[in-house]
Design an enzyme around this catalytic site. Structure first.
Site, PDB file in Angstrom:
ATOM      1  N   TYR A 101      51.491  42.817  -6.637  1.00 60.11           N
ATOM      2  CA  TYR A 101      53.391  42.104  -6.518  1.00 60.11           C
ATOM      3  C   TYR A 101      54.088  43.025  -8.373  1.00 60.11           C
ATOM      4  O   TYR A 101      52.918  42.458  -9.030  1.00 60.11           O
ATOM      5  CB  TYR A 101      53.644  41.826  -6.335  1.00 60.11           C
ATOM      6  CG  TYR A 101      55.040  40.946  -6.526  1.00 60.11           C
ATOM      7  CD1 TYR A 101      56.066  40.838  -6.014  1.00 60.11           C
ATOM      8  CD2 TYR A 101      55.473  40.220  -7.298  1.00 60.11           C
ATOM      9  CE1 TYR A 101      57.787  40.663  -6.120  1.00 60.11           C
ATOM     10  CE2 TYR A 101      56.458  40.530  -8.133  1.00 60.11           C
ATOM     11  CZ  TYR A 101      57.298  40.059  -7.072  1.00 60.11           C
ATOM     12  OH  TYR A 101      58.522  40.241  -7.842  1.00 60.11           O
ATOM     13  N   GLU A 189      61.708  45.015  -7.180  1.00 59.48           N
ATOM     14  CA  GLU A 189      60.293  44.718  -7.279  1.00 59.48           C
ATOM     15  C   GLU A 189      59.476  46.143  -6.326  1.00 59.48           C
ATOM     16  O   GLU A 189      60.529  47.002  -5.214  1.00 59.48           O
ATOM     17  CB  GLU A 189      60.628  43.655  -5.870  1.00 59.48           C
ATOM     18  CG  GLU A 189      60.861  42.635  -6.522  1.00 59.48           C
ATOM     19  CD  GLU A 189      61.037  41.532  -5.135  1.00 59.48           C
ATOM     20  OE1 GLU A 189      61.232  40.536  -5.479  1.00 59.48           O
ATOM     21  OE2 GLU A 189      61.472  41.448  -4.103  1.00 59.48           O
TER      22      GLU A 189
END
Ligand code: GDP
Ligand code: MN
Length: 379
Positions: A101, A189
């Site tokens: 991530y 993101e």
């Protein structure tokens, strides 16, 4: 405002981040054509403003173009978290060795942009943050210098051991921060950022959110707005100059001022209720705004009672009262109304309501408690 994955990944690509090829389509036939052009295995991905598409069945791998077409048939029109899928992204399917991530958010506590990475990617990052916070690594960026090369490297070392992968990841993290700044994002993101068995690091998903107040400075981003994929009530409210956010409860709230609207929602919760929305009709509220506000609130079938909480300052209670009365003249409102009016022109406002057979309270607690009770009774 949120971008779709297919839009956000273009911004990443422009910045030089490795993103697989791919294209967007809105029919199974067009999906088949793209899959034929790409050749080999592909992934078909629902384009909606929601995370967890994978879990909801909105991300599917296909071995052939014909299979991609079948997946598209299933995914197009599907509902994910209440949003209908109108478009899918078709991209070559990557072989995945690891999923990480990487994200940048505006952090209130440090009052800075914070770059976050986690080797636990591909999953819900909120869950990682709640259960294993030690697996999230952060750097608060000093806006005078931007994200420094050694900071990006430090973060990348939390994701990989192999220096070849670390260097690629550090490059992507730096570029992601640049896109965050240049697009005026409040959140960006990549989840998952993958490494392949051959040792390449790539962005397999992209998410970008921009505060609506930033859009005036970013016409290029605003042009990407897809109204058809936003809540229609929120779109109408914005056009009418109201700040409105739809929520899941059953007490409709109509309030003047953002702070009072927040306090009202807190108090609804305190008395055991759930707000159906956040709605700020603004400071100088003309009656027409109130009419629109009521129209938008009553569209939500979950709403079982409507609470007006008006603290008259610049807003005049008589204007709001006129708006309520006009709205009632125009449409029949089937749910009970609880009105709290106090402040500027309070007496005039209450008189307008009483002439129409309505009553108003002046105490906020009394009004909220009553609205919650009425919503419960009707539910
Ligand atoms: P989200 O669930 O809405 O975040 O959608 P993602 O784009 O992140 O996809 C969810 C998951 O699908 C990823 O974490 C991957 O495990 C998987 N996935 C997505 N693209 C590919 C791909 O190209 N190849 C493979 N093998 N898996 C993929
Ligand atoms: Mn994802």
């Amino acid at each position: 405002m949120n971008l779709h994955e297919y839009q956000a990944r273009e911004l990443l690509k422009e910045a030089g981040i490795a993103v697989p090829d791919g294209d967007v389509a809105d029919t199974p036939e067009a999906v088949e054509k793209i899959a034929e052009r790409l050749g080999g295995k592909v992934v078909v991905k629902a384009q909606v403003h929601a995370g967890g598409r994978g879990k909801a069945g909105g991300v599917k791998l296909a071995d052939t173009a014909a299979e991609a077409k079948e997946h598209a048939r299933a995914i197009l029109g599907m509902e994910i978290k209440g949003l209908t899928v109108e478009k899918v992204l078709v991209a070559p399917a990557e072989d995945i060795a690891t999923e990480s991530y990487v994200g940048v958010i505006v952090d209130r506590e440090s009052q800075r942009a914070v770059v976050m990475v986690s080797p636990e990617g591909g999953v819900d990052i909120e869950e990682v943050a709640a259960k294993t916070p030690e697996k999230i690594f952060k750097v608060a960026v000093d806006p005078r210098y931007g994200l420094l090369a050694h900071e990006a490297m430090g973060l990348a070392f939390e994701l990989f051991d192999d220096i070849k992968l670390v260097r690629q990841a550090a490059g992507i993290i730096s570029k992601l921060y640049q896109v965050f700044v240049s697009s005026g994002a409040s959140l960006i993101e990549i989840n998952p950022l993958v490494s392949t068995p051959e040792g390449t690091v790539k962005a397999l998903d992209a998410k970008l959110g921009v505060d609506d107040n930033e859009l005036g400075r970013k016409p290029k981003i605003e042009a990407l707005r897809d109204l058809s994929s936003e809540d229609p009530s929120e779109v109408d409210a914005r056009e009418a100059g109201l700040s409105f956010i739809k929520l899941d409860g059953n007490v409709g709230c109509c309030v003047n001022g953002a702070g009072l609207a927040m306090a009202t929602m807190d108090l609804v919760k305190y008395y055991g209720g759930d707000p159906a929305n956040f709605l700020d009709i603004g400071g100088s509220s003309n009656p027409q705004k109130v009419v629109t506000a009521l129209e938008i609130i009553t569209r939500d079938k979950n709403v079982k009672a409507i609470l007006f909480n008006i603290f008259g300052g610049i807003t005049r209670c008589d204007d709001v009262a006129n708006g309520i009365v006009t709205a009632l003249d125009q449409t029949e409102i089937k749910v009970p109304l609880v009105i709290r009016l106090t402040g500027t022109n309070e007496a005039e406002g209450i008189k307008i309501l009483e002439d129409r057979g309505l009553s108003a309270l002046t105490d906020m607690d009394d009004a909220v408690e009553k609205a919650v009770a009425m919503a419960k009774e009707a539910a």
